[in-house]
Design an enzyme around this catalytic site. Structure first.
Site, PDB file in Angstrom:
ATOM      1  N   LYS A 108     -95.674  43.326 108.344  1.00  0.00           N
ATOM      2  CA  LYS A 108     -96.184  42.161 107.599  1.00  0.00           C
ATOM      3  C   LYS A 108     -96.341  40.988 108.568  1.00  0.00           C
ATOM      4  O   LYS A 108     -95.557  40.825 109.505  1.00  0.00           O
ATOM      5  CB  LYS A 108     -95.226  41.802 106.460  1.00  0.00           C
ATOM      6  CG  LYS A 108     -95.110  42.902 105.400  1.00  0.00           C
ATOM      7  CD  LYS A 108     -94.282  42.467 104.197  1.00  0.00           C
ATOM      8  CE  LYS A 108     -92.857  42.141 104.554  1.00  0.00           C
ATOM      9  NZ  LYS A 108     -92.133  43.275 105.169  1.00  0.00           N
ATOM     10  N   HIS A 218     -90.478  34.841 100.601  1.00  0.00           N
ATOM     11  CA  HIS A 218     -89.161  34.349 101.012  1.00  0.00           C
ATOM     12  C   HIS A 218     -88.884  32.997 100.361  1.00  0.00           C
ATOM     13  O   HIS A 218     -87.963  32.296 100.757  1.00  0.00           O
ATOM     14  CB  HIS A 218     -89.091  34.209 102.538  1.00  0.00           C
ATOM     15  CG  HIS A 218     -89.537  35.423 103.269  1.00  0.00           C
ATOM     16  ND1 HIS A 218     -90.812  35.537 103.795  1.00  0.00           N
ATOM     17  CD2 HIS A 218     -88.915  36.586 103.534  1.00  0.00           C
ATOM     18  CE1 HIS A 218     -90.934  36.718 104.366  1.00  0.00           C
ATOM     19  NE2 HIS A 218     -89.802  37.381 104.221  1.00  0.00           N
ATOM     20  N   ASP A 385     -78.954  35.612  68.421  1.00  0.00           N
ATOM     21  CA  ASP A 385     -79.908  35.717  69.516  1.00  0.00           C
ATOM     22  C   ASP A 385     -81.020  34.677  69.439  1.00  0.00           C
ATOM     23  O   ASP A 385     -82.003  34.755  70.166  1.00  0.00           O
ATOM     24  CB  ASP A 385     -80.512  37.117  69.585  1.00  0.00           C
ATOM     25  CG  ASP A 385     -81.123  37.565  68.271  1.00  0.00           C
ATOM     26  OD1 ASP A 385     -81.075  36.781  67.302  1.00  0.00           O
ATOM     27  OD2 ASP A 385     -81.642  38.692  68.209  1.00  0.00           O
ATOM     28  N   SER A 430     -83.554  41.212  59.118  1.00  0.00           N
ATOM     29  CA  SER A 430     -83.856  40.277  58.031  1.00  0.00           C
ATOM     30  C   SER A 430     -85.072  40.725  57.236  1.00  0.00           C
ATOM     31  O   SER A 430     -85.083  40.670  55.997  1.00  0.00           O
ATOM     32  CB  SER A 430     -84.091  38.876  58.591  1.00  0.00           C
ATOM     33  OG  SER A 430     -82.940  38.380  59.213  1.00  0.00           O
ATOM     34  N   GLY A 531     -79.036  32.320  58.286  1.00  0.00           N
ATOM     35  CA  GLY A 531     -79.637  32.981  57.141  1.00  0.00           C
ATOM     36  C   GLY A 531     -79.199  32.341  55.839  1.00  0.00           C
ATOM     37  O   GLY A 531     -80.007  32.140  54.914  1.00  0.00           O
TER      38      GLY A 531
END
Length: 546
Positions: A108, A218, A385, A430, A531
């Site tokens: 590279k 990098h 979550d 749900s 909920g």
């Protein structure tokens, strides 16, 4: 930033040993020069063909050692994180794998790599080895630069060179194919963060609403900072830079590379977006999306394209041993297969009907739940979550979108339709629970026109299948007392009972159902179940309209 490692001084050698321990036995080996000289090589190599050698600093995993194997690299030389391997390390690798047919070094375009690999090549030639070197400079991020960086497009060169070496071709031929390929590759990266090096302090130079186009692998600064925006706009910007560098009318292979920390979900969105963009019309083969040339934990991706001809296509599609190489797939359209149709699908949904009171109630309830999306997500972020608000709002939006199709003049049919809509649009537990609730309520309502009794029947089925009851810290803690109160015909009492039930969840420090059951008591204390809050809000709206 946090990292999993023991000591910074040993992270590279431990990682390479981890690769060897988790690769099929007998396929790879390392030289006994560890830890100073880190060379991974094919254990079955007999020096009968041209050796393909590459390498560079660590931190780009699975590059470079992950691509050692039949059909690709013969050996990979690793330096420390983002540091070129030494001349001695490269020379040791050349000595270890080079036979009469010689070796090709694929490098590279970074100063350290060019110098260390270059000097090693010169010393190897002085020792009698036949060595060629190809430098890859595929990054187009900074226009007009004299020394473009070598980035993920290097993997195309590994694959093409490995293919020709495996076919037994001579070094000059293999090098010519590799060099021509390197000249026909363009790459461009995009990231939302820089990377952090284990054991070093990290400071991200990008703001919360910024991304950077053309970061180096990098973490070097890119060509420009851009505002955070939808991926379609980001890809459009990248396509505008990449397309002029492509040969018009030619087919290309595309490598979609994860720079380290982009979730697979987002990578496939990126892939779909790229292939749907104007860039897509140039693409015949696709490699990825996958982490192939990473930059530690950089939250970004890169696109690399190479012009195809018949020989390159054969090289890129040939089966190879290293699992890190993602098999190339041919560009194709999405295949769609008809879903099975039930009787209701075939005969059409219930006939739409009008009832202004029911329309007003359903509209108000849905609009309230949509307005509460962020607040419910915030609550759920503390105990679950973080998606309750979005899930509920999604269901509400779907109901509003189909409001004109509902049989609003027939309560049982309306309940059944709501169950169908929520079961399809909400997802997660749900959506299923509410679909069960409305579906069972519809059945009960059809048997006996008593809305209160029907809703209690729906609750019974929902708790039977869902397993949650009062006191388990779920929506049931608000829904059950509200429906019990509603049996007396007092909607205001039902709203008060729902609010009291939701409030009670703040003191329930042990959840026995739902995502919150995985959360510790300390995190649950004082936080209402989202909920239950949603249920209480819905009853409050219903009471205000009564």
């Amino acid at each position: 930033m946090k990292h999993f490692f023991n000591r910074r001084e040993t992270i590279v050698t431990e990682a390479l040993d981890g690769l060897l321990l988790t690769t099929s036995s007998g396929r790879l080996a390392r030289l006994d020069s560890f830890p100073d000289i880190k060379v991974i090589l094919r254990a079955d190599w007999d020096k009968s063909e041209v050796a393909i050698i590459s390498g560079g600093g660590a931190g780009h995993e699975p590059s470079h050692a992950g691509f050692v194997g039949k059909g690709m690299l013969t050996a990979a030389v690793s330096g420390e994180i983002f540091a070129s391997p030494s001349v001695d390390a490269v020379l040791t690798a050349i000595r270890a794998v080079t036979g009469p047919k010689g070796a090709l070094l694929i490098v590279k375009n970074y100063t350290g790599d060019r110098l260390n690999f270059g000097l090693a090549a010169e010393k190897a030639r002085a020792e009698g080895f036949d060595v060629e070197m190809v430098i890859v400079a595929d990054d187009i991020a900074i226009p007009g630069i004299n020394q473009p960086r070598g980035v993920a497009g290097t993997l195309f060169v590994h694959k093409i060179a490995g293919y020709h070496a495996e076919r037994g071709e001579e070094l000059k031929t293999v090098a010519a194919h590799a060099s021509a390929a390197a000249g026909d590759i363009v790459s461009l990266g995009m990231s939302l963060s820089t990377c952090s090096v284990p054991g070093q302090a990290h400071e991200d130079r990008l703001g919360a609403e910024e991304g950077e186009l053309g970061l180096g692998i990098h973490g070097e600064p890119g060509a420009e900072r851009i505002a955070l925006q939808p991926v379609a706009d980001i890809v459009a910007t990248m396509a505008a830079r990449l397309t002029p560098a492509l040969r018009e009318g030619a087919d290309h292979a595309l490598l979609i590379n994860n720079l380290g920390a982009v979730p697979p979900l987002e990578m496939t969105v990126i892939a779909k977006t790229v292939l749907s963009s104007p860039l897509g019309r140039h693409i015949r083969l696709i490699v990825g999306p996958a982490p192939m040339m990473t930059a530690l934990n950089m939250n970004g991706f890169s696109l690399s394209l190479i012009r195809l001809d018949a020989v390159r296509e054969a090289a890129l599609t040939a089966v190879v041993e290293p699992h890190a190489w993602m098999p190339a797939v041919e560009r194709h359209e999405i295949r769609v297969i008809a879903a099975p149709r039930t009787a209701s699908h075939l005969n059409g949904a219930a006939t739409p009907g009008e009832n202004s009171r029911n329309r007003r109630l359903i509209t108000a309830l849905c609009e309230h739940l949509i307005e509460q999306e962020n607040e419910l997500n915030r609550l759920d972020g503390r105990v679950g979550d973080g998606d309750t608000g979005s899930t509920v709002a999604s269901g509400a939006r779907s109901v509003l979108a189909r409001l004109d199709t509902l049989p609003l003049d027939k309560p049982a049919a309306t309940l059944a339709s709501l169950g169908d809509i929520l079961g399809t649009s909400m997802g997660g537990s749900s959506g299923v629970l509410l679909s069960i609730f409305f579906t069972a309520a519809a059945k009960a309502m059809a048997d006996k026109a008593d809305i209160s009794a029907a809703l209690l029947a729906g609750l019974d089925r929902m708790t039977f299948y869902g397993g949650a009851g009062v006191g388990d810290r779920t929506m049931v803690d608000a829904l059950s007392p509200a429906l019990q109160a509603l049996a007396s015909g007092d909607i205001a009492a039902a709203a008060r009972a729902a609010a009291s039930g939701a409030e009670s969840t703040k003191t329930m420090t042990k959840a026995r159902a739902g995502r919150a059951s995985y959360v510790g008591e300390r995190d649950l204390a004082g936080v209402a179940d989202p909920g239950a809050v949603a249920v209480a809000g819905a009853f409050g709206v219903a009471a205000s309209l009564a």
